[in-house]
Design a protein around this motif. Structure first.
Motif, PDB file in Angstrom:
ATOM      1  N   VAL A   1      -0.224  -6.337  -0.233  1.00 31.76           N
ATOM      2  CA  VAL A   1       0.596  -5.519  -1.126  1.00 31.76           C
ATOM      3  C   VAL A   1      -0.267  -5.159  -2.330  1.00 31.76           C
ATOM      4  O   VAL A   1      -0.889  -6.030  -2.950  1.00 31.76           O
ATOM      5  CB  VAL A   1       1.874  -6.263  -1.567  1.00 31.76           C
ATOM      6  CG1 VAL A   1       2.636  -5.450  -2.613  1.00 31.76           C
ATOM      7  CG2 VAL A   1       2.757  -6.549  -0.360  1.00 31.76           C
TER       8      VAL A   1
ATOM      9  N   SER B   1       4.729  -0.402  -5.444  1.00 31.19           N
ATOM     10  CA  SER B   1       3.999  -1.363  -4.625  1.00 31.19           C
ATOM     11  C   SER B   1       3.883  -0.776  -3.234  1.00 31.19           C
ATOM     12  O   SER B   1       4.845  -0.221  -2.704  1.00 31.19           O
ATOM     13  CB  SER B   1       4.738  -2.701  -4.568  1.00 31.19           C
ATOM     14  OG  SER B   1       4.793  -3.289  -5.856  1.00 31.19           O
TER      15      SER B   1
ATOM     16  N   ASP C   1      -0.279  -3.016  -5.972  1.00 28.22           N
ATOM     17  CA  ASP C   1       0.523  -2.370  -7.013  1.00 28.22           C
ATOM     18  C   ASP C   1      -0.274  -1.246  -7.656  1.00 28.22           C
ATOM     19  O   ASP C   1      -1.457  -1.404  -7.963  1.00 28.22           O
ATOM     20  CB  ASP C   1       0.923  -3.392  -8.085  1.00 28.22           C
ATOM     21  CG  ASP C   1       1.822  -4.479  -7.533  1.00 28.22           C
ATOM     22  OD1 ASP C   1       2.703  -4.150  -6.701  1.00 28.22           O
ATOM     23  OD2 ASP C   1       1.652  -5.654  -7.915  1.00 28.22           O
TER      24      ASP C   1
END
Length: 193
Positions: free
Chosen positions: A162, A115, A164
């Protein structure tokens, strides 16, 4: 019948030449300076472009009228920011609209399952803009829109996301200006969390 055989190879040759010429179209411009690292503050510039960013410029974006400006009057960090002054553009995105992209090879890239926190500051006057991020590998990707807006942002505003990235992919970030106006970005930061 002989004419058909002559025309068919000619059509194939012409089609191949057209595909080759389209395949050779330059989609972005880049200036590189490994010592500048990420260059998220757009402080290091060569030939009027921030280094280490693949820029969709007036030379590469079709059917557009815009300028890329290193702005030393409006900035949040360092001594300058990156400004797009757009008079006309397409709203398609990717290399057909003003903006930039990066897979961060100059900093070793952000590879593998992880992440990543992406942080940046923007101002906006009139544009519609889109920011995509996600994991990519050759001929494949999982890019998502993390921010798309046309709101007036007259003072610097920070955004944090964020993203991933799955195994065997690397992080890619892309900005596109989709409608005319003036857009600024500064202090792009990325870190693994």
């Amino acid at each position: 019948m002989i004419k058909i055989h002559i025309i068919k190879p000619l059509n194939i040759v012409l089609s191949l030449l057209m595909m080759i010429s389209l395949g050779c179209k330059q989609m972005s411009e880049v200036e590189t300076d490994i010592s500048a690292g990420l260059n998220g503050g757009f402080e290091t510039v060569q030939n009027d472009l921030p280094v280490n960013w693949l820029m969709y410029t007036p030379n590469t974006v079709p059917d557009s009228n815009f300028k890329i400006v290193i702005d030393d009057e409006n900035f949040i960090e360092g001594k300058q920011s990156l400004k797009f002054d757009v008079k006309h553009c397409q709203n398609i995105g990717g290399w057909t609209s003003p903006g930039f992209t990066n897979q961060f090879h100059e900093v070793g890239s952000f590879k593998g399952e992880a992440s990543y926190q992406i942080k940046f500051w923007i101002m906006n006057q009139g544009t519609k803009f889109r920011i995509n991020a996600g994991g990519v590998r050759p001929f494949e990707g999982e890019m998502n829109t993390i921010l798309e807006d046309n709101a007036e942002i007259n003072q610097w505003k920070m955004y944090t996301f964020v993203v991933d990235v799955i195994e065997e992919m690397e992080l890619r970030l892309e900005l596109n200006i989709l409608e005319p106006g003036v857009f600024w970005i500064d202090d792009v930061q990325i870190r693994k969390i």
